[in-house]
Design an enzyme around this catalytic site. Structure first.
Site, mmCIF file in Angstrom:
data_model
loop_
_atom_site.group_PDB
_atom_site.id
_atom_site.type_symbol
_atom_site.label_atom_id
_atom_site.label_comp_id
_atom_site.label_asym_id
_atom_site.label_seq_id
_atom_site.Cartn_x
_atom_site.Cartn_y
_atom_site.Cartn_z
ATOM 1 N N LYS A 77 0.995 -1.161 -0.120
ATOM 2 C CA LYS A 77 -0.140 -0.006 -0.084
ATOM 3 C C LYS A 77 0.885 1.341 -0.100
ATOM 4 O O LYS A 77 1.836 1.370 0.796
ATOM 5 C CB LYS A 77 -1.015 -0.112 1.199
ATOM 6 C CG LYS A 77 -1.990 1.228 1.256
ATOM 7 C CD LYS A 77 -2.895 0.814 2.432
ATOM 8 C CE LYS A 77 -3.930 2.117 2.551
ATOM 9 N NZ LYS A 77 -4.787 1.970 3.669
ATOM 10 N N SER A 147 -9.558 2.254 2.879
ATOM 11 C CA SER A 147 -8.798 2.991 2.255
ATOM 12 C C SER A 147 -7.550 2.158 1.174
ATOM 13 O O SER A 147 -7.044 2.596 0.170
ATOM 14 C CB SER A 147 -7.574 3.956 2.974
ATOM 15 O OG SER A 147 -7.240 3.214 3.821
ATOM 16 N N SER A 171 -10.498 -0.099 6.784
ATOM 17 C CA SER A 171 -9.666 -0.004 5.739
ATOM 18 C C SER A 171 -9.221 -1.319 5.031
ATOM 19 O O SER A 171 -8.571 -1.355 3.997
ATOM 20 C CB SER A 171 -8.672 1.010 5.492
ATOM 21 O OG SER A 171 -8.947 2.504 5.785
#
Length: 429
Positions: A77, A147, A171
Site C-alpha cells: 500500500k 482506503s 480500511s
C-alpha cells in the site's frame, strides 16, 4: 503448468517456488503480464517498474530458496515506505517522494524472501480526501472499498497473491468484503507500524490480503511464530455477534449472516447469539472521536506547511473543528480500554465470533469507498479480524463476513477463517 502462476494463491506458490518447480522470475513475469492486461481498466497500481521486478526476481533465483515467502510477489500500500520505489500517499504534497528506506514490515518481508512487486493505490494518506482511482474487479462502476483500495483489487484480480494494507476504521475488512477476497487486520501493534504513514496512533494497524485463509496464515507466520490447530466446526462454539450497529445492515448482509448461521448449525456447531454489554454501544462513536483527535498531531506538519494542498477534512481535524476536548479524549481512551479487557474475556469463551464485515455489497460510484459502520468497533478494540468471502449479494457482488477473537488470538482467528471459508464457498444468496 496448466495454470498461469498469477492465478495461484500464495500458499499454492510457496511449495512450487521452494522446490524449484517454479522460478521467481516465471511468477513475476506472469503477474506483470496480468497487470499489463488488466490495470488499464482496474487502476490498482500507483507504481510498478517491470524491469526492476524482473531484476529482483532474478536476484532471488540466483540466491536460491530462502524464507517462507521466497519468490512470492507482494503489493505494498502506497502509505508504506519502500527503499526502491516512491511513496506518494496519493497526495500532491508528496508527488515523487522517494525516502529510500523500507518500513519495518517491508524489510521483514524481504528477509522472508518476498518479491516486493510495487505500490498499490490508496485513498489519500489512507485517511480521507482524494479516493484511489481503483475500480472494483467484479464491476468497474463500483468502488473496491478503501482506503486499501488497490491492495484488495490487485489480489482479487490476480495481479499479486498478497498485498499489504492498513486499517484505522475499516480500511482492510471493507475492501476485502467488497472485492471478495480474504483480508486480515491483526491485533494492533503485532506488526511494527514504523515507516507507515499514521492517521491514528492507537487505531492504525498493518494487515494484508490473500486469496485464501492459508495465505493469510502464511504471512502471519512471518510476523508472529504463534500457531493454532485446525478448527473442527462440529461441536465448535460459535457466537453470532450482530454488534451495536446491526440495524444498519442491508438485505444482502442480513441474508449472508443468517445463511452462515444455518450452515454452521448444519455442520454441527453450537451457535449462540452474543449481545455485547451496554458500554459497547458507545464504541462506534468513540472510534471516530479518537481517530479525529489523534489526526490533530498526525497531520500537523502537513497542515502548517501545505494547508492549501491538504484536504479540507484533514485541515478541519488538525484545527479541531469537531471541538473534541482533552477530557473527552481521555474518557474515550478509558472506555475503550475497559471494553478491550471485557471483550477478551467474552470472546475467550467461543471458538468463533462471527460478525458482519460491511453494511452490504460495494456501492456504485468511485467517489465514496463505503461506510466503516461494522468495522470501527473492532479497530478500536484492537482485536484481530479476518474477512471471509463466499457470499454473493442480490446484485452479483461479493459480501463477506468477519471472524474475530481476543487480542493476540490471531492464529486462532485465522484457523476459524479457514474452517468457515471451506463452509461458505461458493455460496450465493
Amino acid at each position: 503448468m496448466k495454470t498461469e502462476p498469477s492465478q495461484l494463491s500464495a500458499s499454492e506458490l510457496a511449495p512450487l517456488l521452494a522446490s524449484g518447480r517454479l522460478t521467481a522470475e516465471a511468477v513475476a513475469r506472469s503477474c506483470l503480464e496480468r497487470v499489463s492486461l488488466r490495470d488499464g481498466e482496474l487502476r490498482a497500481w500507483a507504481f510498478v517498474a517491470p524491469d526492476a521486478v524482473i531484476e529482483q526476481a532474478r536476484a532471488l533465483d540466483r540466491a536460491g530458496p530462502r524464507g517462507p515467502l521466497f519468490g512470492i510477489p507482494v503489493g505494498v500500500k502506497d502509505v508504506i515506505l519502500t527503499r526502491d520505489m516512491p511513496t506518494q500517499y496519493n497526495s500532491q504534497i508528496y508527488r515523487g517522494f522517494h525516502p529510500r528506506i523500507d518500513a519495518a514490515c517491508v524489510a521483514t518481508l524481504r528477509a522472508a524472501g518476498a518479491l516486493i512487486f510495487g505500490k498499490v493505490d490508496t485513498v489519500e494518506f489512507a485517511a480521507t480526501g482524494r479516493p484511489a482511482p481503483t475500480r472494483n474487479p467484479h464491476h468497474p462502476a463500483h468502488t473496491p472499498g478503501g482506503s486499501s483500495s488497490g491492495s484488495a483489487a490487485a489480489v482479487a484480480d490476480f495481479h499479486v497473491p498478497l498485498a499489504l494494507g492498513t486499517q484505522t476504521g475499516g480500511s482492510m475488512i471493507r475492501p476485502a468484503s467488497y472485492c471478495g477476497v480474504y483480508g486480515f487486520k491483526p491485533t494492533w501493534n503485532l506488526v511494527s507500524p514504523e515507516g507507515a504513514k499514521m492517521f491514528s496512533a492507537t487505531l492504525d494497524t498493518i494487515g494484508w490480503f490473500g486469496r485464501s485463509a492459508a495465505d493469510l496464515a502464511l504471512m502471519l507466520r512471518v510476523f508472529d511464530p504463534e500457531s493454532a490447530p485446525p478448527l473442527a466446526l462440529a461441536g465448535a462454539r460459535v457466537a453470532l455477534c450482530r454488534s451495536p450497529v446491526w440495524r444498519q445492515a442491508d438485505a444482502d448482509t442480513r441474508a449472508a449472516f443468517e445463511g452462515a448461521a444455518e450452515r454452521l448449525r448444519l455442520a454441527g456447531a453450537e451457535v449462540v447469539e452474543l449481545t455485547l454489554p451496554a458500554p459497547f454501544e458507545r464504541l462506534p462513536a468513540l472510534q471516530l472521536l479518537i481517530m479525529r483527535a489523534e489526526a490533530r498531531g498526525t497531520f500537523l506538519a502537513e497542515h502548517r506547511m501545505h494547508a492549501a494542498e491538504l484536504h479540507a477534512s484533514l485541515n478541519a481535524m488538525v484545527e479541531n473543528a469537531h471541538g473534541i476536548s482533552r477530557a473527552q479524549l481521555c474518557e474515550a481512551y478509558d472506555t475503550a480500554a475497559a471494553c478491550r479487557a471485557a471483550f477478551d474475556r467474552i470472546a475467550a469463551a467461543y471458538d468463533v465470533v462471527l460478525t458482519p464485515s460491511t453494511v452490504g455489497c460495494a456501492p456504485a460510484g468511485l467517489e465514496q469507498t463505503g461506510p466503516l459502520t461494522f468495522n470501527g468497533i473492532w479497530s478500536l478494540l484492537q482485536v484481530p479480524v479476518a474477512n471471509v468471502p463466499g457470499f454473493t449479494g442480490a446484485g452479483g457482488l461479493p459480501v463477506g463476513l468477519s471472524v474475530t477473537g481476543p487480542r493476540f488470538a490471531d492464529a486462532r482467528v485465522l484457523a476459524a477463517a479457514q474452517a468457515l471459508g471451506a463452509l461458505f464457498e461458493p455460496l450465493s444468496i
